[in-house]
Design a protein around this motif. Structure first.
Motif, PDB file in Angstrom:
ATOM      1  N   TYR A 123      10.970  -4.435   7.015  1.00  0.00           N
ATOM      2  CA  TYR A 123      10.627  -3.366   6.079  1.00  0.00           C
ATOM      3  C   TYR A 123      10.702  -2.016   6.788  1.00  0.00           C
ATOM      4  O   TYR A 123      10.517  -1.943   8.002  1.00  0.00           O
ATOM      5  CB  TYR A 123       9.213  -3.572   5.530  1.00  0.00           C
ATOM      6  N   PRO A 124      10.910  -0.948   6.029  1.00  0.00           N
ATOM      7  CA  PRO A 124      10.881   0.380   6.653  1.00  0.00           C
ATOM      8  C   PRO A 124       9.490   0.681   7.206  1.00  0.00           C
ATOM      9  O   PRO A 124       8.482   0.287   6.607  1.00  0.00           O
ATOM     10  CB  PRO A 124      11.203   1.341   5.497  1.00  0.00           C
ATOM     11  N   SER A 125       9.440   1.367   8.328  1.00  0.00           N
ATOM     12  CA  SER A 125       8.158   1.838   8.855  1.00  0.00           C
ATOM     13  C   SER A 125       7.681   2.984   7.954  1.00  0.00           C
ATOM     14  O   SER A 125       8.453   3.511   7.147  1.00  0.00           O
ATOM     15  CB  SER A 125       8.321   2.338  10.289  1.00  0.00           C
ATOM     16  N   ASN A 126       6.447   3.389   8.116  1.00  0.00           N
ATOM     17  CA  ASN A 126       5.940   4.522   7.337  1.00  0.00           C
ATOM     18  C   ASN A 126       6.779   5.768   7.596  1.00  0.00           C
ATOM     19  O   ASN A 126       7.122   6.503   6.670  1.00  0.00           O
ATOM     20  CB  ASN A 126       4.473   4.783   7.661  1.00  0.00           C
ATOM     21  N   ASP A 127       7.109   6.012   8.862  1.00  0.00           N
ATOM     22  CA  ASP A 127       7.944   7.171   9.199  1.00  0.00           C
ATOM     23  C   ASP A 127       9.329   7.070   8.558  1.00  0.00           C
ATOM     24  O   ASP A 127       9.895   8.078   8.128  1.00  0.00           O
ATOM     25  CB  ASP A 127       8.076   7.333  10.714  1.00  0.00           C
ATOM     26  N   GLU A 128       9.878   5.869   8.494  1.00  0.00           N
ATOM     27  CA  GLU A 128      11.188   5.692   7.856  1.00  0.00           C
ATOM     28  C   GLU A 128      11.112   5.932   6.352  1.00  0.00           C
ATOM     29  O   GLU A 128      12.042   6.508   5.775  1.00  0.00           O
ATOM     30  CB  GLU A 128      11.744   4.299   8.151  1.00  0.00           C
ATOM     31  N   PHE A 129      10.024   5.499   5.716  1.00  0.00           N
ATOM     32  CA  PHE A 129       9.862   5.810   4.291  1.00  0.00           C
ATOM     33  C   PHE A 129       9.920   7.319   4.088  1.00  0.00           C
ATOM     34  O   PHE A 129      10.625   7.813   3.210  1.00  0.00           O
ATOM     35  CB  PHE A 129       8.512   5.286   3.754  1.00  0.00           C
ATOM     36  N   ILE A 130       9.184   8.047   4.907  1.00  0.00           N
ATOM     37  CA  ILE A 130       9.133   9.512   4.805  1.00  0.00           C
ATOM     38  C   ILE A 130      10.511  10.121   5.039  1.00  0.00           C
ATOM     39  O   ILE A 130      10.974  10.966   4.266  1.00  0.00           O
ATOM     40  CB  ILE A 130       8.095  10.077   5.797  1.00  0.00           C
ATOM     41  N   GLU A 131      11.171   9.694   6.102  1.00  0.00           N
ATOM     42  CA  GLU A 131      12.483  10.241   6.454  1.00  0.00           C
ATOM     43  C   GLU A 131      13.552   9.886   5.416  1.00  0.00           C
ATOM     44  O   GLU A 131      14.292  10.758   4.958  1.00  0.00           O
ATOM     45  CB  GLU A 131      12.909   9.720   7.824  1.00  0.00           C
ATOM     46  N   LEU A 132      13.632   8.622   5.049  1.00  0.00           N
ATOM     47  CA  LEU A 132      14.676   8.181   4.123  1.00  0.00           C
ATOM     48  C   LEU A 132      14.511   8.772   2.727  1.00  0.00           C
ATOM     49  O   LEU A 132      15.496   9.131   2.080  1.00  0.00           O
ATOM     50  CB  LEU A 132      14.708   6.653   4.046  1.00  0.00           C
ATOM     51  N   LEU A 133      13.264   8.864   2.273  1.00  0.00           N
ATOM     52  CA  LEU A 133      13.012   9.402   0.942  1.00  0.00           C
ATOM     53  C   LEU A 133      12.919  10.928   0.926  1.00  0.00           C
ATOM     54  O   LEU A 133      12.827  11.533  -0.140  1.00  0.00           O
ATOM     55  CB  LEU A 133      11.732   8.789   0.360  1.00  0.00           C
ATOM     56  N   GLU A 134      12.932  11.509   2.140  1.00  0.00           N
ATOM     57  CA  GLU A 134      12.856  12.969   2.277  1.00  0.00           C
ATOM     58  C   GLU A 134      11.635  13.527   1.547  1.00  0.00           C
ATOM     59  O   GLU A 134      11.728  14.426   0.709  1.00  0.00           O
ATOM     60  CB  GLU A 134      14.142  13.624   1.778  1.00  0.00           C
ATOM     61  N   ILE A 135      10.478  12.980   1.915  1.00  0.00           N
ATOM     62  CA  ILE A 135       9.218  13.384   1.292  1.00  0.00           C
ATOM     63  C   ILE A 135       8.264  13.937   2.353  1.00  0.00           C
ATOM     64  O   ILE A 135       8.414  13.643   3.530  1.00  0.00           O
ATOM     65  CB  ILE A 135       8.550  12.201   0.553  1.00  0.00           C
ATOM     66  N   LYS A 171       5.024  14.279   4.727  1.00  0.00           N
ATOM     67  CA  LYS A 171       4.194  13.270   5.401  1.00  0.00           C
ATOM     68  C   LYS A 171       2.892  12.996   4.662  1.00  0.00           C
ATOM     69  O   LYS A 171       2.396  11.876   4.663  1.00  0.00           O
ATOM     70  CB  LYS A 171       3.889  13.685   6.837  1.00  0.00           C
ATOM     71  N   ASN A 172       2.339  14.018   4.008  1.00  0.00           N
ATOM     72  CA  ASN A 172       1.053  13.833   3.342  1.00  0.00           C
ATOM     73  C   ASN A 172       1.150  12.938   2.094  1.00  0.00           C
ATOM     74  O   ASN A 172       0.128  12.592   1.525  1.00  0.00           O
ATOM     75  CB  ASN A 172       0.411  15.178   2.998  1.00  0.00           C
ATOM     76  N   TYR A 173       2.339  12.563   1.701  1.00  0.00           N
ATOM     77  CA  TYR A 173       2.493  11.608   0.594  1.00  0.00           C
ATOM     78  C   TYR A 173       2.012  10.226   0.994  1.00  0.00           C
ATOM     79  O   TYR A 173       1.710   9.413   0.159  1.00  0.00           O
ATOM     80  CB  TYR A 173       3.930  11.545   0.109  1.00  0.00           C
ATOM     81  N   LEU A 174       1.988   9.959   2.293  1.00  0.00           N
ATOM     82  CA  LEU A 174       1.474   8.680   2.781  1.00  0.00           C
ATOM     83  C   LEU A 174       0.159   8.902   3.477  1.00  0.00           C
ATOM     84  O   LEU A 174      -0.513   8.054   3.873  1.00  0.00           O
ATOM     85  CB  LEU A 174       2.466   7.997   3.722  1.00  0.00           C
ATOM     86  N   THR A 177       0.831  -1.207   0.000  1.00  0.00           N
ATOM     87  CA  THR A 177       0.000   0.000   0.000  1.00  0.00           C
ATOM     88  C   THR A 177       0.865   1.257   0.000  1.00  0.00           C
ATOM     89  O   THR A 177       0.590   2.205  -0.736  1.00  0.00           O
ATOM     90  CB  THR A 177      -0.949  -0.009   1.223  1.00  0.00           C
ATOM     91  N   VAL A 178       1.899   1.274   0.819  1.00  0.00           N
ATOM     92  CA  VAL A 178       2.808   2.427   0.871  1.00  0.00           C
ATOM     93  C   VAL A 178       3.455   2.650  -0.493  1.00  0.00           C
ATOM     94  O   VAL A 178       3.478   3.776  -1.005  1.00  0.00           O
ATOM     95  CB  VAL A 178       3.891   2.245   1.965  1.00  0.00           C
ATOM     96  N   ILE A 179       3.972   1.598  -1.102  1.00  0.00           N
ATOM     97  CA  ILE A 179       4.647   1.732  -2.391  1.00  0.00           C
ATOM     98  C   ILE A 179       3.665   2.197  -3.463  1.00  0.00           C
ATOM     99  O   ILE A 179       3.988   3.053  -4.289  1.00  0.00           O
ATOM    100  CB  ILE A 179       5.366   0.425  -2.778  1.00  0.00           C
ATOM    101  N   SER A 180       2.456   1.679  -3.441  1.00  0.00           N
ATOM    102  CA  SER A 180       1.426   2.105  -4.386  1.00  0.00           C
ATOM    103  C   SER A 180       1.095   3.589  -4.207  1.00  0.00           C
ATOM    104  O   SER A 180       0.984   4.349  -5.178  1.00  0.00           O
ATOM    105  CB  SER A 180       0.171   1.258  -4.201  1.00  0.00           C
ATOM    106  N   THR A 181       0.957   4.010  -2.959  1.00  0.00           N
ATOM    107  CA  THR A 181       0.659   5.415  -2.664  1.00  0.00           C
ATOM    108  C   THR A 181       1.812   6.316  -3.093  1.00  0.00           C
ATOM    109  O   THR A 181       1.592   7.389  -3.665  1.00  0.00           O
ATOM    110  CB  THR A 181       0.359   5.593  -1.163  1.00  0.00           C
ATOM    111  N   LEU A 182       3.038   5.893  -2.832  1.00  0.00           N
ATOM    112  CA  LEU A 182       4.198   6.678  -3.246  1.00  0.00           C
ATOM    113  C   LEU A 182       4.251   6.804  -4.771  1.00  0.00           C
ATOM    114  O   LEU A 182       4.546   7.880  -5.295  1.00  0.00           O
ATOM    115  CB  LEU A 182       5.486   6.048  -2.721  1.00  0.00           C
ATOM    116  N   THR A 183       3.947   5.717  -5.474  1.00  0.00           N
ATOM    117  CA  THR A 183       3.946   5.740  -6.932  1.00  0.00           C
ATOM    118  C   THR A 183       2.938   6.757  -7.457  1.00  0.00           C
ATOM    119  O   THR A 183       3.218   7.479  -8.415  1.00  0.00           O
ATOM    120  CB  THR A 183       3.639   4.334  -7.485  1.00  0.00           C
ATOM    121  N   LYS A 184       1.785   6.846  -6.821  1.00  0.00           N
ATOM    122  CA  LYS A 184       0.772   7.830  -7.217  1.00  0.00           C
ATOM    123  C   LYS A 184       1.280   9.259  -7.020  1.00  0.00           C
ATOM    124  O   LYS A 184       0.819  10.175  -7.684  1.00  0.00           O
ATOM    125  CB  LYS A 184      -0.519   7.612  -6.438  1.00  0.00           C
TER     126      LYS A 184
END
Length: 105
Positions: free
Chosen positions: A88-100, A102-105, A31-38
């Motif tokens: 797997y990365p947590s949602n917060d880690e996705f945000i932090e690591l990708l430097e995006i 928060k509303n992207y997730l 779900t996270v990867i799908s949302t990020l792709t969008k």
């Protein structure tokens, strides 16, 4: 933009979401990867069953496998360096690591 790739152990399909019992962690990551792709953020995801060549082609991943085997998978590679192993990365880690944002997730 940062480049994230997740390498997973062998699974029955590309997401691991088939079968009778769905793993909630795999569902979250999909779900996270799908949302990020969008939001035009691409995270590559490879599992050993469907993309074994990706494990061989990436020197960092290949070296990791030779040293550790597959017991510490999944692994997350960010900009060519392994950043997370064994989960797997947590949602917060996705945000932090990708430097995006928060509303992207």
């Amino acid at each position: 933009m940062r480049k994230m790739t997740i390498y997973e152990p062998a699974m029955c399909c590309s997401t691991g979401l088939c079968g009778v019992g769905v793993d909630t962690e795999l569902l979250r990551v999909s779900t996270v990867i799908s949302t990020l792709t969008k939001n035009e953020i691409n995270v590559d995801r490879f599992n050993l069953t469907n993309s074994p060549q990706e494990f061989i082609a990436n020197k960092v991943v290949n070296t990791f496998i030779r040293a550790n085997g597959l017991a510490k998978f999944p692994i997350t590679v960010l900009d060519g360096e392994i950043t997370i192993t064994g989960r797997y990365p947590s949602n917060d880690e996705f945000i932090e690591l990708l430097e995006i944002p928060k509303n992207y997730l």
